[in-house]
Scaffold this motif. Sequence first.
Motif, PDB file in Angstrom:
ATOM      1  N   ALA A 285       0.865  -1.184   0.000  1.00  0.00           N
ATOM      2  CA  ALA A 285       0.000   0.000   0.000  1.00  0.00           C
ATOM      3  C   ALA A 285       0.899   1.230   0.000  1.00  0.00           C
ATOM      4  O   ALA A 285       1.648   1.455   0.943  1.00  0.00           O
ATOM      5  CB  ALA A 285      -0.899  -0.009   1.229  1.00  0.00           C
ATOM      6  N   LYS A 286       0.837   2.005  -1.060  1.00  0.00           N
ATOM      7  CA  LYS A 286       1.777   3.106  -1.248  1.00  0.00           C
ATOM      8  C   LYS A 286       1.256   4.402  -0.640  1.00  0.00           C
ATOM      9  O   LYS A 286       0.051   4.622  -0.526  1.00  0.00           O
ATOM     10  CB  LYS A 286       2.050   3.310  -2.734  1.00  0.00           C
ATOM     11  N   GLN A 287       2.189   5.241  -0.244  1.00  0.00           N
ATOM     12  CA  GLN A 287       1.847   6.586   0.193  1.00  0.00           C
ATOM     13  C   GLN A 287       2.317   7.562  -0.880  1.00  0.00           C
ATOM     14  O   GLN A 287       3.482   7.567  -1.263  1.00  0.00           O
ATOM     15  CB  GLN A 287       2.500   6.877   1.537  1.00  0.00           C
ATOM     16  N   ARG A 288       1.377   8.355  -1.389  1.00  0.00           N
ATOM     17  CA  ARG A 288       1.658   9.265  -2.492  1.00  0.00           C
ATOM     18  C   ARG A 288       1.508  10.711  -2.038  1.00  0.00           C
ATOM     19  O   ARG A 288       0.909  10.998  -1.000  1.00  0.00           O
ATOM     20  CB  ARG A 288       0.730   8.968  -3.665  1.00  0.00           C
ATOM     21  N   GLU A 289       2.046  11.598  -2.844  1.00  0.00           N
ATOM     22  CA  GLU A 289       1.932  13.026  -2.554  1.00  0.00           C
ATOM     23  C   GLU A 289       0.539  13.499  -2.947  1.00  0.00           C
ATOM     24  O   GLU A 289       0.137  13.390  -4.111  1.00  0.00           O
ATOM     25  CB  GLU A 289       2.979  13.806  -3.347  1.00  0.00           C
ATOM     26  N   PRO A 290      -0.249  14.013  -1.986  1.00  0.00           N
ATOM     27  CA  PRO A 290      -1.598  14.476  -2.341  1.00  0.00           C
ATOM     28  C   PRO A 290      -1.532  15.629  -3.339  1.00  0.00           C
ATOM     29  O   PRO A 290      -0.538  16.368  -3.394  1.00  0.00           O
ATOM     30  CB  PRO A 290      -2.184  14.916  -1.003  1.00  0.00           C
ATOM     31  N   LEU A 291      -2.587  15.774  -4.103  1.00  0.00           N
ATOM     32  CA  LEU A 291      -2.665  16.825  -5.113  1.00  0.00           C
ATOM     33  C   LEU A 291      -3.613  17.908  -4.596  1.00  0.00           C
ATOM     34  O   LEU A 291      -4.834  17.723  -4.578  1.00  0.00           O
ATOM     35  CB  LEU A 291      -3.169  16.243  -6.427  1.00  0.00           C
ATOM     36  N   CYS A 292      -3.060  19.030  -4.150  1.00  0.00           N
ATOM     37  CA  CYS A 292      -3.853  20.123  -3.588  1.00  0.00           C
ATOM     38  C   CYS A 292      -3.867  21.286  -4.575  1.00  0.00           C
ATOM     39  O   CYS A 292      -2.806  21.778  -4.988  1.00  0.00           O
ATOM     40  CB  CYS A 292      -3.284  20.565  -2.250  1.00  0.00           C
ATOM     41  N   VAL A 293      -5.066  21.711  -4.947  1.00  0.00           N
ATOM     42  CA  VAL A 293      -5.232  22.704  -6.017  1.00  0.00           C
ATOM     43  C   VAL A 293      -6.024  23.893  -5.477  1.00  0.00           C
ATOM     44  O   VAL A 293      -7.094  23.711  -4.881  1.00  0.00           O
ATOM     45  CB  VAL A 293      -5.978  22.082  -7.217  1.00  0.00           C
ATOM     46  N   PRO A 294      -5.540  25.135  -5.673  1.00  0.00           N
ATOM     47  CA  PRO A 294      -6.335  26.297  -5.264  1.00  0.00           C
ATOM     48  C   PRO A 294      -7.527  26.492  -6.191  1.00  0.00           C
ATOM     49  O   PRO A 294      -7.414  26.362  -7.415  1.00  0.00           O
ATOM     50  CB  PRO A 294      -5.333  27.453  -5.389  1.00  0.00           C
ATOM     51  N   TRP A 295      -8.659  26.786  -5.592  1.00  0.00           N
ATOM     52  CA  TRP A 295      -9.882  27.088  -6.354  1.00  0.00           C
ATOM     53  C   TRP A 295     -10.688  28.106  -5.561  1.00  0.00           C
ATOM     54  O   TRP A 295     -11.119  27.827  -4.441  1.00  0.00           O
ATOM     55  CB  TRP A 295     -10.695  25.812  -6.603  1.00  0.00           C
ATOM     56  N   ARG A 296     -10.849  29.284  -6.138  1.00  0.00           N
ATOM     57  CA  ARG A 296     -11.517  30.390  -5.457  1.00  0.00           C
ATOM     58  C   ARG A 296     -10.862  30.615  -4.085  1.00  0.00           C
ATOM     59  O   ARG A 296      -9.655  30.796  -4.010  1.00  0.00           O
ATOM     60  CB  ARG A 296     -13.015  30.146  -5.391  1.00  0.00           C
ATOM     61  N   ARG A 297     -11.610  30.576  -2.993  1.00  0.00           N
ATOM     62  CA  ARG A 297     -11.011  30.840  -1.676  1.00  0.00           C
ATOM     63  C   ARG A 297     -10.601  29.567  -0.953  1.00  0.00           C
ATOM     64  O   ARG A 297     -10.257  29.592   0.219  1.00  0.00           O
ATOM     65  CB  ARG A 297     -11.987  31.617  -0.801  1.00  0.00           C
ATOM     66  N   TRP A 298     -10.613  28.441  -1.683  1.00  0.00           N
ATOM     67  CA  TRP A 298     -10.329  27.171  -1.034  1.00  0.00           C
ATOM     68  C   TRP A 298      -9.097  26.485  -1.611  1.00  0.00           C
ATOM     69  O   TRP A 298      -8.622  26.821  -2.703  1.00  0.00           O
ATOM     70  CB  TRP A 298     -11.544  26.236  -1.169  1.00  0.00           C
ATOM     71  N   ARG A 299      -8.602  25.511  -0.868  1.00  0.00           N
ATOM     72  CA  ARG A 299      -7.540  24.610  -1.307  1.00  0.00           C
ATOM     73  C   ARG A 299      -8.151  23.222  -1.293  1.00  0.00           C
ATOM     74  O   ARG A 299      -8.522  22.704  -0.234  1.00  0.00           O
ATOM     75  CB  ARG A 299      -6.348  24.711  -0.361  1.00  0.00           C
ATOM     76  N   VAL A 300      -8.291  22.624  -2.463  1.00  0.00           N
ATOM     77  CA  VAL A 300      -9.008  21.361  -2.605  1.00  0.00           C
ATOM     78  C   VAL A 300      -7.975  20.252  -2.808  1.00  0.00           C
ATOM     79  O   VAL A 300      -7.242  20.247  -3.804  1.00  0.00           O
ATOM     80  CB  VAL A 300      -9.996  21.414  -3.783  1.00  0.00           C
ATOM     81  N   CYS A 301      -7.922  19.328  -1.855  1.00  0.00           N
ATOM     82  CA  CYS A 301      -6.925  18.261  -1.874  1.00  0.00           C
ATOM     83  C   CYS A 301      -7.577  16.931  -2.237  1.00  0.00           C
ATOM     84  O   CYS A 301      -8.611  16.561  -1.664  1.00  0.00           O
ATOM     85  CB  CYS A 301      -6.244  18.129  -0.513  1.00  0.00           C
ATOM     86  N   GLY A 302      -6.958  16.242  -3.185  1.00  0.00           N
ATOM     87  CA  GLY A 302      -7.485  14.955  -3.610  1.00  0.00           C
ATOM     88  C   GLY A 302      -6.377  14.008  -4.004  1.00  0.00           C
ATOM     89  O   GLY A 302      -5.190  14.293  -3.811  1.00  0.00           O
TER      90      GLY A 302
END
Length: 609
Positions: A285-302
């Motif tokens: 089970a691997k641990q990966r770097e999350p992908l966090c993207v700015p959108w409007r006033r939020w930071r959306v991590c997926g």
Amino acid sequence: MDRDPPLVSPRLGQAALGALLVLMPVLGEAESSFQYQRPDSLPERAADEDAPSSVAATSFAVVTPHPLATDAGRQVLAAGGAAIDAAVAAQLVLTLVEPQSSGIGGGGFLMLYDGEQVRAFDGRVSAPSGVEATLFMDGADEPLAFSVAASSGRAVGVPGLLRMLEVAHDAHGRLAWASLVAPAIALAKQGVPVSHRLNHELAAATELADDGAAAALYFTEDGEPLAAGETLTNPALAAILGRVAEQGSSALHTGAVAEDLVARVQGHPDLPGALSLEDLATYVAKQREPLCVPWRRWRVCGFPPPSSGHLSVMQVLGTLAQLSPLEAPLEEERPTAAWLHRFVEASRLALADRNRYVADPDFVDPPGGDWSTLVADEYLASRAGLIGEQRMGDDRALAGNPGPLDSAWAMQPVQPEHGTSHVSVIDGEGQAVAMTTSIGQAFGARLLADGGTGKAGGYLLNSGLTDFSWRPADDQGTPFANRVAAGKRPRSSMSPTLVFDRASGELVASLGASGGAAIVHYLAKTLVALLDWRLDPATAIGLPHVVTRDGGIRLEADGYPEAVHAALAERGHDVETGELTSGLQVLRRADDGLVGASDPRGVGTASGD
């Protein structure tokens, strides 16, 4: 976290389960346990009832697709458990009560916020070491029929769910692992009522009865699916989970349970698979770097690739943000035809990029050397420039050019995706989990394994390898990025999501959805409704859906007035209607605590204190 996760659980020699399943921790584990109490009554919310209102909590909350899984998670949180503890307990219960969507025979993606950092745990199924690129091709060099290939040994990937849960729990759990397995064991022994949703799915998958063990578990002697409200017991699953409580994930990846799994895959009478004992024993089970993207006033991590879900969702949101604002995106509490048009066009562009570029990053390099090129403002502005007042032609809704590639990839044809569950948790310490799990198509490969226990029942094996491209290359010989390869993880649309305020850094929401490739549409629309339009969770997820299919539009049945249908048709869209079961689960922080809701199209619930 940089350390490699363990291949084998350190849990050894744990005491046997007591009658009440009160389990003490072993040396080196979390320091406390809890006692599960089966609820005296837990009435199921039928799918045809009015949408539930949002549920408020002051300290912690959990939302899942089934009330028994939600209750198990709530009990864990009430006992002082961490978000990951509640997620483990809830997911193992889902193996029993929602077998059509997820379970220990499959895999998933898990996003975890520990109060300081966001972590991404990859438990996606992987291709056995013995597979070839032509896994799903027939003797005439043509792809097999989906119904044939998906219900076979060839479809079964190396499961990763337990390894993923174990690694995340080892790092962030507070309660003993064995006590978290206890709710699922108790319910499997004592029995649970069949939900309306499970009955509906069984009725639509009668070929599941071709597997004798599955037929005995889920169907009557007359071949009818178990009716809603009938009691489902699963002694074999209880026995297997008893071993998991004692040994951790090694109970499935080695020993008798593993031997039984391999025998069922390799012994399939029509299309045997290549999965081996070594494949199971060496799964990581691997641990990966999350992908966090700015959108409007939020930071959306997926989740990053091999998930395409988060990239596609953020491409849709980022493309829409490049367009001039609409004066009224909502009318009569529904998205307008103008907004739906833009949303569908942005979705078509995002999915075109997905079908060309996204695959397992251990095998495929991203455009320009970084996946963030696909969500860069300049690139999305160029994509937004393709969207006009009329539907763009198919010759324009193609993959873009976000950056240079070391290899050329062909555009993968659209293929079916099914079979997912989502769980969201926020605990009393502010930690959060968003986890989406899957066994492939509904009921996976339609193979039930009893773990060599000799007892009735068991768990379903996944059909996750069908998420690979079935053809290795296009007619010109250009390979598909998502083609089959040994050890590779198939691309997925699963998109567990954590949202943060960009200014304060505070956690705002945990959410996700089921629905295969449609997850992108469901989640992108819900993020807009929840954050941009500021609707409460129940209202946001209750908005009628729209998805793109083969260039056309499917609107949720009875969701939109005829005027919207007509307006979309005038813009050049082919419009149809149908069922769109999304399985959205949402938790959001409010001024005075937490607010959560489960999709009204299912039977799930939110709960907290």
